[in-house]
Design a protein around this motif. Structure first.
Motif, PDB file in Angstrom:
ATOM      1  N   ARG A 209       1.004  -1.250  -0.064  1.00 45.48           N
ATOM      2  CA  ARG A 209      -0.157  -0.138   0.044  1.00 45.48           C
ATOM      3  C   ARG A 209       0.828   1.047   0.078  1.00 45.48           C
ATOM      4  NH1 ARG A 209      -5.276   1.575   1.897  1.00 45.48           N
ATOM      5  NH2 ARG A 209      -6.022  -0.682   1.691  1.00 45.48           N
TER       6      ARG A 209
ATOM      7  N   GLU B  83      -2.650  -5.982   5.299  1.00 45.58           N
ATOM      8  CA  GLU B  83      -3.604  -5.347   4.351  1.00 45.58           C
ATOM      9  C   GLU B  83      -4.724  -6.232   4.298  1.00 45.58           C
ATOM     10  OE1 GLU B  83      -5.754  -3.325   1.341  1.00 45.58           O
ATOM     11  OE2 GLU B  83      -3.477  -2.694   2.163  1.00 45.58           O
TER      12      GLU B  83
ATOM     13  N   PRO C 157      -6.052  -0.836  -1.451  1.00 41.39           N
ATOM     14  CA  PRO C 157      -5.045   0.375  -1.614  1.00 41.39           C
ATOM     15  C   PRO C 157      -5.300   1.050  -2.903  1.00 41.39           C
ATOM     16  CG  PRO C 157      -4.236  -1.997  -1.824  1.00 41.39           C
ATOM     17  CD  PRO C 157      -5.653  -2.221  -1.484  1.00 41.39           C
TER      18      PRO C 157
END
Length: 343
Positions: A185, A237, A248
């Protein structure tokens, strides 16, 4: 050349019988600066490289009076990365306060007419990936970009300018296994994600990594139930998205319009008169471009002046982004500062 690996070989300070570094704490975020030894080192065996690294530390501390050896890391000819000051430590290598506090350093442990091995180059690429996984910018510079010096030598500096060290590396240390670690990200998106879960105070969404962003990511990791190491990897994530977070994305950055009349550029003071067809060397809105280049990881003073430093950065940036290389800041170079990928 060492056999192709799927991981970084990172030798910690304990490998050299050293304790923790005595250098002061800081959080470099802009990227990595390339150095060399100066005179030839004539290193051949792994034992030669270890002895050299210990000698550098001894010389820097006894001869210069420094708290530790000057570099963050060293790149061994055999493809290994030797830890010097390591993560989160102020440098003594770049010669300027900003260079030492905002950039990490790596010396390739060669000098004179010695050519870098493929191991040297792969070690730098792996180290860059390791740092980027920890929120550090991917920019690569040479020591001479900060002060007047021959370092890192013409051979290595040409590799810096040609982007050789910027190729993909394997950022996962051998102690951790795996096939290369990268952040999943972008930093701006990490900052936005931390804010979305209610972090107080909110982080500045500026794309710069520092202690506040690292603490914010650790706070988020604790909130979503993963190891709070400050590194936004696949586990973080997945946990963030399971907690209702968005996938993201690159946070949109608005590009300010080019501020000069048609046909004009930011250029040298001794250029044509400042007119529709001339060069503008001193403008308050030039500072905006310089600040954006700082965000991207370039070493530049945001003073609103077009001088040798700004000309050098503009030229290197143009070469890196395949723009017309003339060191003048026109509409294309202006816009690319906000839109071109950071490499």
């Amino acid at each position: 050349m060492p056999r192709k690996r799927l991981y970084l070989i990172l030798r910690p300070r304990s490998y050299f019988d050293w304790g923790s570094s005595g250098a002061s704490v800081t959080y470099p975020s802009r990227g990595l600066v390339i150095h060399y030894n100066g005179p030839a080192t004539n290193l051949r065996t792994h034992s030669d490289c270890i002895a050299y690294w210990k000698r550098v530390r001894r010389d820097h501390m006894a001869g210069n009076g420094w708290a530790d050896l000057g570099y963050s890391w060293g790149a061994c000819r055999h493809g290994e990365v030797f830890t010097g000051r390591g993560l989160h430590r102020y440098q003594a290598a770049q010669g300027t306060t900003r260079g030492n506090s905002e950039w990490y350093s790596v010396t390739l442990m060669l000098g004179g007419d010695e050519q870098p091995t493929e191991g040297h180059i792969q070690a730098v690429r792996d180290l860059r990936a390791y740092l980027m996984a920890r929120g550090v910018g991917g920019a690569i510079r040479g020591h001479r970009d900060f002060v007047s010096t021959s370092c890192p030598g013409d051979v290595l500096y040409d590799l810096v300018l040609d982007g050789v060290f910027g190729a993909k590396g394997n950022g996962n240390p051998s102690s951790g296994g795996g096939s290369g670690m990268t952040s999943v990200r972008p930093i701006r998106s990490q900052q936005t994600a931390v804010n979305s879960l209610g972090h107080n105070p909110k982080l500045d969404v500026d794309g710069l990594w520092g202690p506040k962003t690292e603490a914010g990511v650790k706070w988020l990791q604790g909130k979503v139930g993963v190891t709070a190491d400050g590194l936004w990897g696949s586990a973080t994530e997945a946990a963030y998205q399971a907690a209702g977070g968005d996938a993201p994305t690159q946070v949109e950055v608005k590009v300010p319009p080019f501020p000069l009349p048609r046909g004009a550029y930011f250029g040298p003071k001794d250029g044509p008169a400042e007119s529709v067809s001339g060069y503008f060397s001193h403008r308050s809105d030039l500072r905006r471009w310089q600040k954006q280049m700082l965000v991207r990881g370039w070493s530049i003073d945001a003073d609103g002046l077009y001088g040798p430093q700004t000309a050098r950065v503009a030229k290197q940036f143009q070469r890196e982004k395949s723009l017309g290389v003339d060191s003048l800041i026109g509409p294309a170079t202006w816009t690319a500062a906000w839109t071109a990928p950071i490499t």
